[in-house]
Write an enzyme that holds these catalytic residues in place. Structure first.
Site, short mmCIF file in Angstrom:
data_model
loop_
_atom_site.label_atom_id
_atom_site.label_comp_id
_atom_site.label_asym_id
_atom_site.label_seq_id
_atom_site.Cartn_x
_atom_site.Cartn_y
_atom_site.Cartn_z
N LYS A 87 0.80 -1.22 0.00
CA LYS A 87 0.00 0.00 0.00
C LYS A 87 0.83 1.28 0.00
O LYS A 87 0.36 2.35 -0.39
CB LYS A 87 -0.93 0.00 1.21
CG LYS A 87 -2.13 -0.93 1.08
CD LYS A 87 -3.16 -0.37 0.13
CE LYS A 87 -4.48 -1.11 0.20
NZ LYS A 87 -5.51 -0.50 -0.65
N SER A 131 0.74 -9.78 -0.58
CA SER A 131 0.50 -8.34 -0.50
C SER A 131 0.78 -7.72 0.86
O SER A 131 0.91 -6.50 0.97
CB SER A 131 -0.95 -8.03 -0.89
OG SER A 131 -1.85 -8.69 -0.03
#
Length: 512
Positions: A53, A307
């Site tokens: 992110k 992720s």
């Protein structure tokens, strides 16, 4: 204007490397061998905030004007975007307020605060936090940094696709990407499909948080009434308009996987990397495994984006409970056997050299005993063979491997008071944990006493622990003490729990 080509330019010009790293693309050697494919993991858990992110957040914030930076920024996030915004704000010297769902794991909340972000906890999901963020923007004038539905954020995440193709220029069958709001999947697909349209880009969602799949099927963004919170990083009720359009046009497929599959993928990642991925971080690999199995894919190169690794420690016990089943490496069965001396050992003998991970029973019927059994397996196909072996031995068996009630609750509730047993003895035994140790213990337990309770679960500890109940009439108490002394000399120390008040209340006989 061809927006897909425009995104290629945006990704190439993205400003992410002031704070983000180019992460490794590593082969998962053990998993590759098991699946018969070359499995590559894109290690976004290696970022400074342990998540991808940071890329999109910084790419967006680095383009803000000096006046916007002076006003400060605000974001809504389930955790990982929050850390990216907080670190980017510290790098750019501006104030950051983060609105997070109240269900966000503490590890992510604490990380945002350590990075200098001001945390506001609100609502149960990302969508609840997002709506509250809009209210705060009206009150304060902060600049909103979207978590996914913004071209600069999408482009920042798309740099992962750029790195994958640069790091592995050879053929790739498919790239698997987790989907929450869709920014990561949209960015990676925009880059890969512009340059290598032969590579399949496949999104992966939890079965209980599949907003993108439902939206694409409907032809427009659809808000889910509720979402599952196990994979909190992708617990999004409503995907973005921009991410929806890109995913609809560019993704080859969307796969959904359940909690067991995610837990199995967390275990797979750990075994190859020694990293504990968060549930959303293991989502893509769970989808990869499901895709390879469903399509019988062999000898292909498959890439999964890991992720994030912001795992809340308190969740590990649940992950461990479900991981082996999710990886198709444990079966969970209910077996009915005769309530008679020797039948319990016969059951263990039928299971044979398969490792027993759990074994529980409690006296309830003078003729039949019901036993819960966990067994290590090499693949889901092996369950049928186990069931056939049990049938041939005269035992009735029921496969509970996919039974949520049994896995979540009943396995921890096998027991109860046995009013017919007024002469039960309850003993806790210990033995060094190793392959075959439980069967050796069962051999040592050869005894004329009827087994009335048995509970064992493999926990990965150095010592195994068995709770063993036996029916011992008054006239055989001396013989029972001789039996205990014998097995202790054989290397099985014990504790007599027959007078334990917890046993008397929940498992033993007592006066109503």
């Amino acid at each position: 204007m061809d927006t897909h080509s425009e995104y290629l330019t945006k990704i190439l010009l993205s400003r992410v490397y002031d704070v983000a790293h180019e992460t490794p693309l590593e082969e998962a050697v053990n998993l590759s061998r098991r699946l018969g494919n070359r499995v590559l993991l894109k290690r976004e858990d290696a970022q400074p905030v342990f998540s991808f992110k940071l890329r999109g957040a910084y790419n967006k914030m680095a383009r803000l004007s000096p006046d916007e930076l002076r006003r400060g920024v605000i974001a809504a996030s389930a955790g990982n975007h929050a850390q990216g915004v907080a670190l980017s704000a510290r790098k750019l010297g501006c104030e950051a307020v983060i609105v997070m769902p109240m269900t966000t794991p503490a590890i992510k909340v604490d990380a945002v605060r350590r990075l200098g972000g001001q945390v506001v906890l609100y609502g149960e999901s990302f969508s609840d936090a997002w709506r509250h963020t809009l209210d705060l923007i009206q009150q304060t004038g902060y600049v909103f940094i979207p978590p996914f539905d913004d071209p600069d954020v999408i482009a920042g995440q798309g740099t992962i696709g750029m790195e994958i193709l640069r790091q592995h220029p050879d053929p790739i069958h498919a790239v698997f990407v987790p989907i929450g709001g869709g920014g990561l999947a949209a960015g990676i697909a925009a880059y890969i499909k512009n340059l290598r349209p032969d590579i399949r880009v496949i999104g992966v969602e939890p079965t209980d948080s599949d907003a993108m799949r439902v939206s694409i099927m409907a032809g427009h963004p659809v808000e889910l009434a509720r979402v599952g919170l196990f994979a909190d990083g992708v617990a999004v009720k409503l995907v973005g308009n921009e991410t929806f359009a890109l995913c609809r046009d560019l993704l080859d497929d969307i796969i959904t996987v359940d909690t067991d599959a995610i837990c199995g993928a967390i275990k797979d990642i750990f075994e190859d990397t020694r990293v504990v991925a968060e549930p959303a971080g293991a989502l893509a690999l769970a989808g990869l495994r499901a895709y390879a199995a469903a399509g019988n894919i062999r000898d292909a190169t498959l890439v999964a984006v890991v992720s994030g690794a912001n795992m809340n420690f308190d969740r590990l016990s649940h992950v461990v409970d479900r991981a082996k089943i999710g990886a198709d490496r444990e079966a969970f069965l209910a077996v009915t056997i005769p309530e008679e001396v020797g039948s319990f050992r016969k059951l263990c003998a039928v299971i044979g050299n398969r490792n027993i991970t759990e074994l529980c029973t409690r006296f309830a019927d003078p003729e039949k005993a019901r036993v819960m059994v966990g067994i290590d397996i090499k693949s889901r196909d092996e369950i049928a063979s186990v069931m056939e072996d049990l049938r041939k031995a005269g035992f009735q068996a029921l496969d509970l491997t996919d039974n949520e009630l049994a896995k979540i609750h009943l396995r921890h509730m096998v027991g109860g008071n046995a009013p017919h047993l007024t002469n039960e003895r309850l003993i806790r035994f210990f033995f060094p944990e190793r392959p075959g140790a439980l069967m050796d213990f069962m051999d040592a337990m050869e005894t004329p006493f009827n087994c009335t309770l048995f509970q064992y679960r493999y926990h990965g500890a150095d010592y195994g622990r068995v709770l063993f109940g036996m029916e011992v009439p008054e006239e055989k108490q001396a013989a029972f003490e001789t039996f205990l002394a014998r097995v202790e000399k054989m290397g099985y120390p014990y504790i007599d729990e027959s007078d334990n008040p917890a046993y008397k209340m929940f498992l033993g006989w007592h006066d109503a």
